[in-house]
Scaffold this motif. Sequence first.
Motif, PDB file in Angstrom:
ATOM      1  N   ASN A 165       5.918  -7.323  15.951  1.00 16.19           N
ATOM      2  CA  ASN A 165       7.101  -6.759  16.602  1.00 16.19           C
ATOM      3  C   ASN A 165       6.842  -6.578  18.348  1.00 16.19           C
ATOM      4  N   GLU A 166       5.544  -7.011  18.823  1.00 10.63           N
ATOM      5  CA  GLU A 166       5.457  -6.826  20.131  1.00 10.63           C
ATOM      6  C   GLU A 166       6.147  -8.086  20.835  1.00 10.63           C
ATOM      7  N   ALA A 167       6.373  -7.837  22.246  1.00 10.83           N
ATOM      8  CA  ALA A 167       7.248  -8.662  22.999  1.00 10.83           C
ATOM      9  C   ALA A 167       6.883 -10.085  22.941  1.00 10.83           C
ATOM     10  N   ASP A 168       5.718 -10.307  23.367  1.00  9.73           N
ATOM     11  CA  ASP A 168       5.023 -11.476  23.378  1.00  9.73           C
ATOM     12  C   ASP A 168       4.421 -12.185  22.208  1.00  9.73           C
ATOM     13  N   PHE A 169       4.960 -11.754  20.932  1.00  8.19           N
ATOM     14  CA  PHE A 169       4.359 -12.203  19.653  1.00  8.19           C
ATOM     15  C   PHE A 169       4.454 -13.800  19.595  1.00  8.19           C
ATOM     16  N   LEU A 177      -4.727 -13.080   8.225  1.00  7.54           N
ATOM     17  CA  LEU A 177      -4.121 -11.915   7.613  1.00  7.54           C
ATOM     18  C   LEU A 177      -2.923 -11.248   7.892  1.00  7.54           C
ATOM     19  N   VAL A 178      -1.914 -11.145   7.156  1.00 10.58           N
ATOM     20  CA  VAL A 178      -0.733 -10.441   7.281  1.00 10.58           C
ATOM     21  C   VAL A 178      -0.498  -9.319   6.373  1.00 10.58           C
ATOM     22  N   THR A 179      -0.232  -8.033   7.159  1.00  6.34           N
ATOM     23  CA  THR A 179      -0.175  -6.827   5.985  1.00  6.34           C
ATOM     24  C   THR A 179       0.886  -6.022   6.831  1.00  6.34           C
ATOM     25  N   PRO A 180       1.524  -5.287   5.946  1.00  7.65           N
ATOM     26  CA  PRO A 180       2.469  -4.125   6.647  1.00  7.65           C
ATOM     27  C   PRO A 180       1.483  -2.821   6.952  1.00  7.65           C
ATOM     28  N   ASP A 181       0.444  -2.909   6.523  1.00  3.90           N
ATOM     29  CA  ASP A 181      -0.470  -1.679   6.445  1.00  3.90           C
ATOM     30  C   ASP A 181      -1.550  -1.920   7.512  1.00  3.90           C
ATOM     31  N   ALA A 182      -1.442  -1.282   8.739  1.00  3.66           N
ATOM     32  CA  ALA A 182      -2.238  -1.251   9.807  1.00  3.66           C
ATOM     33  C   ALA A 182      -3.496  -0.698   9.485  1.00  3.66           C
ATOM     34  N   ALA A 183      -3.623   0.534   8.521  1.00  3.99           N
ATOM     35  CA  ALA A 183      -4.954   1.061   8.363  1.00  3.99           C
ATOM     36  C   ALA A 183      -5.763   0.131   7.231  1.00  3.99           C
ATOM     37  N   ILE A 236      -2.545  -9.750  11.425  1.00  6.13           N
ATOM     38  CA  ILE A 236      -1.326  -9.507  11.938  1.00  6.13           C
ATOM     39  C   ILE A 236      -0.525  -8.574  11.188  1.00  6.13           C
ATOM     40  N   THR A 237       0.020  -7.273  11.895  1.00  9.33           N
ATOM     41  CA  THR A 237       0.618  -6.272  11.241  1.00  9.33           C
ATOM     42  C   THR A 237       2.179  -6.669  11.380  1.00  9.33           C
ATOM     43  N   VAL A 238       2.925  -6.452  10.156  1.00 12.44           N
ATOM     44  CA  VAL A 238       4.192  -6.416  10.186  1.00 12.44           C
ATOM     45  C   VAL A 238       4.937  -5.139   9.491  1.00 12.44           C
ATOM     46  N   LYS A 239       6.231  -5.205  10.079  1.00 16.65           N
ATOM     47  CA  LYS A 239       6.892  -3.899   9.792  1.00 16.65           C
ATOM     48  C   LYS A 239       7.105  -3.766   8.043  1.00 16.65           C
ATOM     49  N   GLU A 246       8.903 -13.963   6.488  1.00 15.80           N
ATOM     50  CA  GLU A 246       9.053 -14.664   7.770  1.00 15.80           C
ATOM     51  C   GLU A 246       8.003 -15.457   8.451  1.00 15.80           C
ATOM     52  N   MET A 247       6.768 -14.738   8.253  1.00 20.11           N
ATOM     53  CA  MET A 247       5.726 -14.954   8.950  1.00 20.11           C
ATOM     54  C   MET A 247       5.077 -16.443   8.091  1.00 20.11           C
ATOM     55  N   ILE A 248       5.174 -16.158   6.805  1.00 19.28           N
ATOM     56  CA  ILE A 248       4.733 -17.177   5.774  1.00 19.28           C
ATOM     57  C   ILE A 248       5.351 -18.541   6.131  1.00 19.28           C
ATOM     58  N   ASN A 249       6.837 -18.720   6.351  1.00 18.41           N
ATOM     59  CA  ASN A 249       7.573 -19.661   6.588  1.00 18.41           C
ATOM     60  C   ASN A 249       7.388 -20.255   8.035  1.00 18.41           C
TER      61      ASN A 249
END
Length: 436
Positions: free
Chosen positions: A13-17, A276-282, A315-318, A325-328
């Motif tokens: 979700n950062e601007a220049d992602f 790696l894509v995860t919604p969990d930053a920790a 990558i952290t996602v919400k 969306e990231m997968i596609n």
Amino acid sequence: MMSTLAIRRFDANEADFNTKMDQILSWESVSDDRVNQVVKEVVMDVRQRGNQALMDYTAKFDQLTLTDQAQLEIPQARLQQALADLPAEQREALELSAKRVEAYHLRQKSDSWSYEEADGTMLGQQVTPLDRVGLYVPGGKAAYPSSVVMNAVPAKVAGVKELIMVVPTPRGEVNELVLAAAAICGVDRVFCVGGAQAVAALAYGTETIPAVDKIVGPGNIYVATAKRMVFGTVGIDMIAGPSEILVVCDGETDPDWIAMDLFSQAEHDEDAQSILVTPDAAFADKVVASMTRLLETMPRKAIIRTALENRGAVITVKDMEQAIEMINLIAPEHLELSVADPKAMLPKIRHAGAIFMGRYTAEALGDYCAGPNHVLPTSRTARFSSPLGVYDFQKRSSLIMCSPDGADTLGRTAAIMADGEGLQAHAASARYRLRK
Ligand code: NAD
């Protein structure tokens, strides 16, 4: 001393992602002018001088001097001997892998079909296997018996009549597992050549190597460039880039498992990509900590570190919707869904070469023995292409058989259309068969 792993950390979700993603996703596999030039010379030379050129380049690039043209071939008896001498455990593993890959691919085989219309006209499709296929097995830096299985088995299932394999044997070092795998899979002939020169030999034929109809199999940039160059004279399967894995995790899997799954593609080569894509930053922090710790234990740690720092990302996602969306967007070669309910995600996933579902499905199982093919579309080509399969070794011919009534009905339509295109012979040929 453990040095921190400098893998990129992004927040979707950062601007220049998007700009950052463009940078790590862009990969042009065959862009190097120098490689293009070398390959062009090699291909033309093999086409003109046949075996002699093949032997010259084998001496130059593989440090293997062959004194006689007959030495280009590894005899069938030698393949059988490699199989006979294999330790039982390895033989069983190879045989089981080939059996499972065969069972899976048998389901992909298409059959001919036809149907009859009310006026007796028959329409259909006849499916035939290719006559002769060339299988490139890489052998420059490492040996890949699993590639023999993954390329040869679907060809055999399709009913390809003759399977010709090439494998470089640098300095004359032959890999026994590769030879044994060729024996198990029923490869007809094996030649100890590699690189662009081997691809050219398969495409145009030499005094010893028969020309094939299609070349399949992965290889380095010289192989990929040569395959692209001979396409048209022969068919090719695909242009494969470096390996990739995208792991999507809900944060509930052991971080060490995820770290090792990311390593499993990174260890292929410095250009491989692990994300790696995860919604969990920790959880993302935990996986990075696992990677930093485990890296020290890996014999191929230099390659893994370079790959992860070059093209890797965490990558952290919400939420999981954004993960999809990231997968596609990434359209990965290998996608691991390390989540509680992977089946629920499937309907929304549009682009991925192979999907490994659930916490227990390590991608590595698919590389060797699960059953599906490990030759998969890379570099975002999963948007428009599929894994290597039986369908790559089958072709289709259309069938049309008109009844007299059908010739009359279709003839009238065809003649009108032919008149419109100004093609009189077409129109007349259709009208001759109309009922008077
Ligand atoms: P390779 O067999 O693809 O290439 C070796 C050949 O490259 C040599 O025989 C030589 O002819 C040629 N070559 C090397 N340097 C050259 C130069 N300077 N000029 C001209 N020709 C040169 O073996 P490799 O190098 O080990 O590469 C194998 C590749 O295949 C790796 O990238 C690996 O990741 C990939 N691979 C992919 C899969 C898959 O399923 N996608 C499976 C196995 C391997």
